[in-house]
Design a protein around this motif. Structure first.
Motif, mmCIF file in Angstrom:
data_model
loop_
_atom_site.group_PDB
_atom_site.id
_atom_site.type_symbol
_atom_site.label_atom_id
_atom_site.label_comp_id
_atom_site.label_asym_id
_atom_site.label_seq_id
_atom_site.Cartn_x
_atom_site.Cartn_y
_atom_site.Cartn_z
ATOM 1 N N UNK A 102 0.872 -1.166 0.000
ATOM 2 C CA UNK A 102 0.000 0.000 0.000
ATOM 3 C C UNK A 102 0.918 1.228 0.000
ATOM 4 N N UNK A 103 0.962 1.917 -1.124
ATOM 5 C CA UNK A 103 1.856 3.069 -1.301
ATOM 6 C C UNK A 103 1.035 4.338 -1.069
ATOM 7 N N UNK B 182 -1.247 10.065 -4.171
ATOM 8 C CA UNK B 182 -2.511 9.347 -3.949
ATOM 9 C C UNK B 182 -2.247 7.899 -3.508
ATOM 10 N N UNK B 183 -3.067 7.404 -2.638
ATOM 11 C CA UNK B 183 -2.915 6.025 -2.173
ATOM 12 C C UNK B 183 -3.188 5.045 -3.301
ATOM 13 N N UNK B 184 -2.366 4.003 -3.381
ATOM 14 C CA UNK B 184 -2.547 2.984 -4.409
ATOM 15 C C UNK B 184 -1.956 1.663 -3.929
ATOM 16 N N UNK B 185 -2.424 0.584 -4.535
ATOM 17 C CA UNK B 185 -1.942 -0.744 -4.191
ATOM 18 C C UNK B 185 -1.101 -1.279 -5.349
ATOM 19 N N UNK B 186 0.082 -1.740 -5.024
ATOM 20 C CA UNK B 186 0.965 -2.329 -6.029
ATOM 21 C C UNK B 186 1.190 -3.787 -5.656
ATOM 22 N N UNK B 187 0.821 -4.695 -6.564
ATOM 23 C CA UNK B 187 0.935 -6.127 -6.315
ATOM 24 C C UNK B 187 2.041 -6.697 -7.207
ATOM 25 N N UNK C 31 4.841 -5.632 -7.970
ATOM 26 C CA UNK C 31 5.487 -4.651 -8.837
ATOM 27 C C UNK C 31 4.731 -4.343 -10.114
ATOM 28 N N UNK C 32 3.486 -4.767 -10.219
ATOM 29 C CA UNK C 32 2.704 -4.562 -11.438
ATOM 30 C C UNK C 32 2.048 -3.195 -11.489
#
Length: 551
Positions: A350-351, A397-402, A404-405
């Motif tokens: 969670x970035x 902005x908050x974002x989810x990186x799975x 490295x995609x």
């Protein structure tokens, strides 16, 4: 063991088994009850409120210990636990008759909480009465073994509740059991039947207890007119006795409580909520572990008659604290290998700007989260997806990186929830129908399933820890206090430890998991309190094995 001693143990134990059966029905069916009585909330919140309602019964147990402990020291052991079992049985029966939220609205959860609190008050008085009654009939060199029969009743009550529930589920089907089975007065759902059956157990228990006679030690004291006139103030109003209560609580009971609830309740909750094992399978696996390990209560109760209560209880706490993390890791691998692999290999980040990410700790389930970072992390925890938080520059902005995609941006909670599941399954997490998860279709089919046997073996080790710490605890507490205040004084530390520190364990551990993103982080709760008990117990607890209870 004489015929009279056997009668005392059987009569006390059977009644207490039925009372624990009543109490644990709710815990076993918490997920279904949450849907029935908290349907106005989202599914994840339903689970939290169901756990909190379960915990409400534990929270009031110390007050029951005070009320009924005082009555037991003033009037007598026998009549007090006749009253407690009557309150417990009627409260349980009423749960089976209670309409759902959809039928009567907010009154349904309010009445449910009230009934749970009545159960907790009754149990707060029941346990102390049964233990003191048996102990005061026991020879001093067999007190640990005799009172250990009472210690088996909690597990036997849980096992009885599981047996009734599993039998009903297998015979009527899951849908009928949870919602559609028509009963009477517009009520539906086979889950109500175990509660309604408790009225039969209540009648049996009352009949059994009416045949019992008062404890000879208490009767002698009453005839001599030497019983306490004010048990509460005598037990807790002076430092001499108050200090002993605190030592018993922190040096023995708290560690015992967290080990007990981890091995029997958090393990079941972990299987269902984190590992997504279906309810029937999880209940059967726990039931087999209980069947195999239950003789341990008698073994370790008898061992405490030889080497003392303190070394047995503290050894169990230390063993549990040292091995819980590897045991739950092994349980994850055995029960859901695809999930176990995913939490090791899938990198979910969670970035977000750290200034927008707050604490997620919410054991009572009443906080509202609006920040995208908080909503994303909470959603992932509720769906048992492991994640790490990565700090980003201010304003990011908050974002989810799975793995490295391509990042999954947050637009709103619903859209994120809909995108999260498929993304995590694609990355390696198991789908809902993953065939690698442990699954059985009947009670005895578990014995022919290698995967199920591995899970049962791990669960059995955890329940053996329960028997080590719980088998001798009754004798230990009884021996701490004189006859005049024994019922009152031993009941309070027992129910504070088990009702508060133990009863709140599932909800608190789940809140820790949600706030950290680590599915194993909740284990720090029992580990820390078990180690605290070991330290305090070694320093301050005095061994009193075999003391004369008439003194």
């Amino acid at each position: 063991m004489t015929k009279r001693e056997r009668k005392v143990i059987i009569a006390s134990s059977l009644g207490t088994v039925f009372e624990w059966y009543d109490f644990y029905l709710y815990g076993t069916l918490a997920a279904i009850i949450g849907k029935q009585f908290f349907s106005q909330f989202p599914p994840a919140t339903q689970a939290i409120f169901a756990l909190l309602t379960f915990a409400a019964g534990f929270l009031v147990r110390p007050f029951g210990a005070l009320v009924f402990g005082r009555l037991g020291d003033l009037v007598g052991r026998k009549y007090t636990f006749l009253l407690t079992i009557l309150i417990m049985g009627l409260s349980t029966f009423a749960v089976g008759l209670l309409p759902s939220y959809d039928q009567i609205g907010v009154a349904a959860p309010i009445i449910l909480v009230a009934l749970r609190m009545a159960q907790g008050l009754a149990l707060g008085g029941e346990y102390g009465g049964a233990v003191v009654y048996v102990a005061e009939h026991s020879p001093r060199n067999r007190r640990g073994f005799y009172t250990a029969w009472i210690q088996t009743t909690a597990t036997m009550g849980l096992l009885l509740s599981l047996a009734v529930i599993v039998t009903l589920r297998l015979n009527m089907g899951e849908d009928a059991f949870q919602t559609s089975q028509p009963l009477f007065f517009g009520l539906e759902g086979g889950w109500r039947i175990p509660f309604l059956l408790s009225i039969i157990l209540l009648l049996i228990s009352i009949y059994i207890r009416l045949q019992m006679h008062e404890s000879p030690i208490f009767q002698k004291m009453k005839e001599e007119g030497t019983q306490s006139k004010a048990p509460l103030s005598e037990a807790f109003g002076n430092w001499k006795n108050g200090k002993i209560v605190l030592i018993a609580l922190f040096g023995l009971v708290i560690g015992q409580a967290v080990v007990w609830y981890t091995g029997q309740f958090y393990a079941l909750f972990f299987l269902q909520t984190v590992l997504k094992i279906d309810l029937l399978t999880a209940n059967v696996l726990i039931a087999w572990a209980l069947i195999i390990a239950t003789p341990g209560f008698l073994i370790f109760g008898a061992l405490s008659d030889r080497i003392g209560r303190k070394p047995v209880i503290l050894a169990g706490c230390l063993l549990a604290a040292a091995t819980y993390f590897p045991l739950f890791s092994a349980l994850t691998q055995a029960a859901n290998p695809t999930y176990s692999s995913a939490i090791q290999n899938v990198r979910a980040e969670v970035v977000a700007d750290p200034a927008t990410c707050g604490s997620l700790f919410d054991p009572v389930g009443i906080r509202t989260f609006t920040s995208p970072c908080d909503v994303m992390r909470r959603t992932m925890s509720q769906q048992a997806f492991r994640y790490t938080q990565v700090d980003a520059p201010a304003g990011t902005p908050a974002q989810l990186v799975v793995n490295g995609g391509t990042p999954i941006a947050f637009t709103d909670a619903k859209a994120f929830t809909e995108a999260l599941g498929p993304a995590m399954v694609a990355a390696g997490y198991p789908a809902a129908t993953d065939p690698a998860k442990v699954k059985i279709d009947g009670f005895f089919s578990a014995l022919g399933n290698t995967q199920a046997l591995k899970v049962i073996a791990i669960l059995t080790v955890m329940v053996i820890y329960v028997t080590i710490v719980y088998g001798p605890i009754a004798a230990a507490l009884v021996e701490f206090f004189p006859t005049r205040i024994r019922y009152t004084a031993m009941s309070l530390p027992y129910h504070i430890g088990n009702g508060w520190f133990g009863g709140l364990l599932p909800a608190t551990s789940f809140a820790i998991v949600a706030s950290t993103g680590d599915i194993f982080a909740g284990l720090w709760y029992p580990v820390i309190f078990a180690l605290l008990t070991v330290a305090i117990g070694l320093l301050f607890v005095r061994e009193k094995k075999g003391v004369d209870l008439a003194d």
